[in-house]
Design a protein around this motif. Structure first.
Motif, PDB file in Angstrom:
ATOM      1  N   GLU A 154       0.848  -1.323   0.114  1.00  0.00           N
ATOM      2  CA  GLU A 154       0.138  -0.022  -0.083  1.00  0.00           C
ATOM      3  C   GLU A 154       0.983   1.115  -0.009  1.00  0.00           C
ATOM      4  O   GLU A 154       1.873   1.420   0.962  1.00  0.00           O
ATOM      5  N   GLN A 186      -1.980  -1.373  -3.734  1.00  0.00           N
ATOM      6  CA  GLN A 186      -3.038  -0.893  -3.313  1.00  0.00           C
ATOM      7  C   GLN A 186      -3.122   0.613  -2.723  1.00  0.00           C
ATOM      8  O   GLN A 186      -1.953   1.093  -2.366  1.00  0.00           O
ATOM      9  N   SER A 187      -4.115   1.346  -2.762  1.00  0.00           N
ATOM     10  CA  SER A 187      -4.190   2.695  -2.064  1.00  0.00           C
ATOM     11  C   SER A 187      -5.672   3.258  -2.052  1.00  0.00           C
ATOM     12  O   SER A 187      -6.590   2.463  -2.680  1.00  0.00           O
ATOM     13  N   GLU A 189      -5.929   6.158  -1.994  1.00  0.00           N
ATOM     14  CA  GLU A 189      -6.221   7.502  -2.703  1.00  0.00           C
ATOM     15  C   GLU A 189      -6.031   7.011  -4.006  1.00  0.00           C
ATOM     16  O   GLU A 189      -5.251   6.497  -4.888  1.00  0.00           O
ATOM     17  N   GLN A 190      -7.076   7.337  -4.753  1.00  0.00           N
ATOM     18  CA  GLN A 190      -7.045   7.140  -6.374  1.00  0.00           C
ATOM     19  C   GLN A 190      -5.924   7.806  -7.209  1.00  0.00           C
ATOM     20  O   GLN A 190      -5.172   7.270  -7.905  1.00  0.00           O
ATOM     21  N   LEU A 193      -2.667   5.882  -7.168  1.00  0.00           N
ATOM     22  CA  LEU A 193      -2.720   4.736  -7.973  1.00  0.00           C
ATOM     23  C   LEU A 193      -2.428   5.422  -9.409  1.00  0.00           C
ATOM     24  O   LEU A 193      -1.910   4.583 -10.094  1.00  0.00           O
ATOM     25  N   GLN A 207      -7.777  -0.847  -5.814  1.00  0.00           N
ATOM     26  CA  GLN A 207      -8.492   0.248  -5.316  1.00  0.00           C
ATOM     27  C   GLN A 207      -9.029   0.081  -3.994  1.00  0.00           C
ATOM     28  O   GLN A 207     -10.064  -0.848  -3.913  1.00  0.00           O
ATOM     29  N   THR A 227     -14.672   7.484  -3.770  1.00  0.00           N
ATOM     30  CA  THR A 227     -14.084   7.059  -4.722  1.00  0.00           C
ATOM     31  C   THR A 227     -15.561   6.262  -5.480  1.00  0.00           C
ATOM     32  O   THR A 227     -15.412   6.248  -6.756  1.00  0.00           O
ATOM     33  N   VAL A 242     -13.602   2.347 -12.113  1.00  0.00           N
ATOM     34  CA  VAL A 242     -12.583   1.804 -11.223  1.00  0.00           C
ATOM     35  C   VAL A 242     -11.658   0.745 -12.164  1.00  0.00           C
ATOM     36  O   VAL A 242     -10.492   0.696 -12.030  1.00  0.00           O
ATOM     37  N   TYR A 245      -8.494   1.336 -14.282  1.00  0.00           N
ATOM     38  CA  TYR A 245      -7.054   1.500 -13.948  1.00  0.00           C
ATOM     39  C   TYR A 245      -6.747   0.314 -12.892  1.00  0.00           C
ATOM     40  O   TYR A 245      -5.471   0.092 -12.632  1.00  0.00           O
ATOM     41  N   ALA A 246      -7.845  -0.280 -12.361  1.00  0.00           N
ATOM     42  CA  ALA A 246      -7.466  -1.270 -11.266  1.00  0.00           C
ATOM     43  C   ALA A 246      -7.980  -2.683 -11.815  1.00  0.00           C
ATOM     44  O   ALA A 246      -8.910  -2.703 -12.576  1.00  0.00           O
ATOM     45  N   LEU A 249     -11.023  -4.623  -6.328  1.00  0.00           N
ATOM     46  CA  LEU A 249     -11.279  -3.597  -5.057  1.00  0.00           C
ATOM     47  C   LEU A 249     -11.008  -4.288  -3.816  1.00  0.00           C
ATOM     48  O   LEU A 249     -11.068  -5.618  -3.680  1.00  0.00           O
TER      49      LEU A 249
END
Length: 311
Positions: A154, A186-187, A189-190, A193, A207, A227, A242, A245-246, A249
């Protein structure tokens, strides 16, 4: 985004029965990692932190010995630019230091006692072997486990750790952790990432979200950073945003004892190409319920409990 597209294909079983030469080609380690996300992952939260001091080498070694799929750690930056594995923004809870971790050099942090708190807080689990526990650098973790482990890292409190994304990507590339399918980042905070992907868009991202009742309306759930909407109000469009980019979750399951997500949320996220990992689950009844709901993985302080449950 190709990571999300690949995970979607795998999760929907679209590779079944394909006989093209491309499908028969050897799977790369990174592709294999993404395929594995469709199955269940045991994520050792700060290592086996229910048994030994969190984020310590002992915690990581124990989780690795038991066969956890991922070693999970929070990554922060020291005043002199080193990356360390430490959860809290401040030092008081898990060391004899004071103040923000980011205000100290690595040498100063290495001088701290990162063990006594555990023996004092959990006297029934106290062990003299924990004496001398140090705050770990990310390089020490990579040097110890190398390509024999997968890491779930993270970017912790990036507003307090400016430059953590660039420093992390640099370390991941130096230790060849990306193309070999060794790491998830992971984070909550978008923006953090997205910075990671600007630097290296091969890194799979998770995310993190945290659902709780709104202060204005306790009947309505909201997400900590905005988010997504609260789980009951989430739409496919929100989840697709989401998935741009990811690959997954990471969500809480309960807030103050009350459920904030359900099986419908999990299935909807998966249908939109996102693996669903739930944190931090230590009760075996809760573990079993989430497994029955079809989650793709659980964060836990007790990877031994979870591994025993799924075997």
């Amino acid at each position: 985004m190709r990571h999300a597209s690949l995970f979607t294909a795998v999760s929907l079983g679209l590779f079944a029965g394909v006989t093209t030469s491309a499908a028969l080609a050897e799977t790369s380690p990174l592709e294999q990692q993404l395929k594995d996300l469709a199955s269940f992952q045991v994520i050792a939260h700060r290592g086996a932190s229910g048994h030994v001091p969190e984020s310590s080498m002992a915690a990581l070694e124990l989780a690795h010995e038991w066969g956890a799929d991922y070693l999970e750690l929070d990554i922060q930056m020291t005043a002199d630019g080193e990356l360390v594995a430490f959860h809290d923004d401040t030092l008081e809870r898990t060391s004899n230091g004071e103040g923000h971790i980011n205000d100290h050099t690595l040498a100063e942090l290495k001088d701290l006692d990162a063990e006594a708190w555990f023996n004092d807080t959990y006297p029934d689990q106290a062990d003299e072997a924990f004496m001398g526990t140090e705050i770990l650098t990310l390089e020490e973790v990579f040097s110890r486990f190398g390509q024999n482990a997968r890491y779930y890292l993270e970017t912790k409190s990036p507003q307090l750790n400016p430059g953590v994304e660039a420093a992390l990507v640099k370390r991941l590339e130096a230790f060849d952790m990306i193309d070999t399918g060794r790491v998830l980042v992971q984070s909550f905070e978008q923006e953090s990432l997205l910075k990671i992907h600007e630097l290296n868009d091969d890194i799979p991202l998770i995310q993190l979200v945290w659902y709780s009742p709104s202060q204005e309306d306790s009947e309505r759930l909201v997400e900590w950073r905005g988010t997504t909407p609260g789980a009951p109000d989430i739409t496919d469009e929100h989840l697709q945003a989401v998935a741009d980019y990811a690959v997954g979750l990471g969500s809480n399951y309960r807030y103050e004892g009350e459920q904030v997500i359900d099986e419908t949320f999990i299935r909807q996220a998966q249908d939109n190409g996102l693996a669903v990992h739930i944190y931090t689950v230590n009760d075996t009844d809760h573990m079993q319920q989430l497994i029955d709901w079809g989650v793709n993985g659980l964060f836990t302080d007790y990877p031994d409990r979870l591994i025993e449950l799924i075997e």
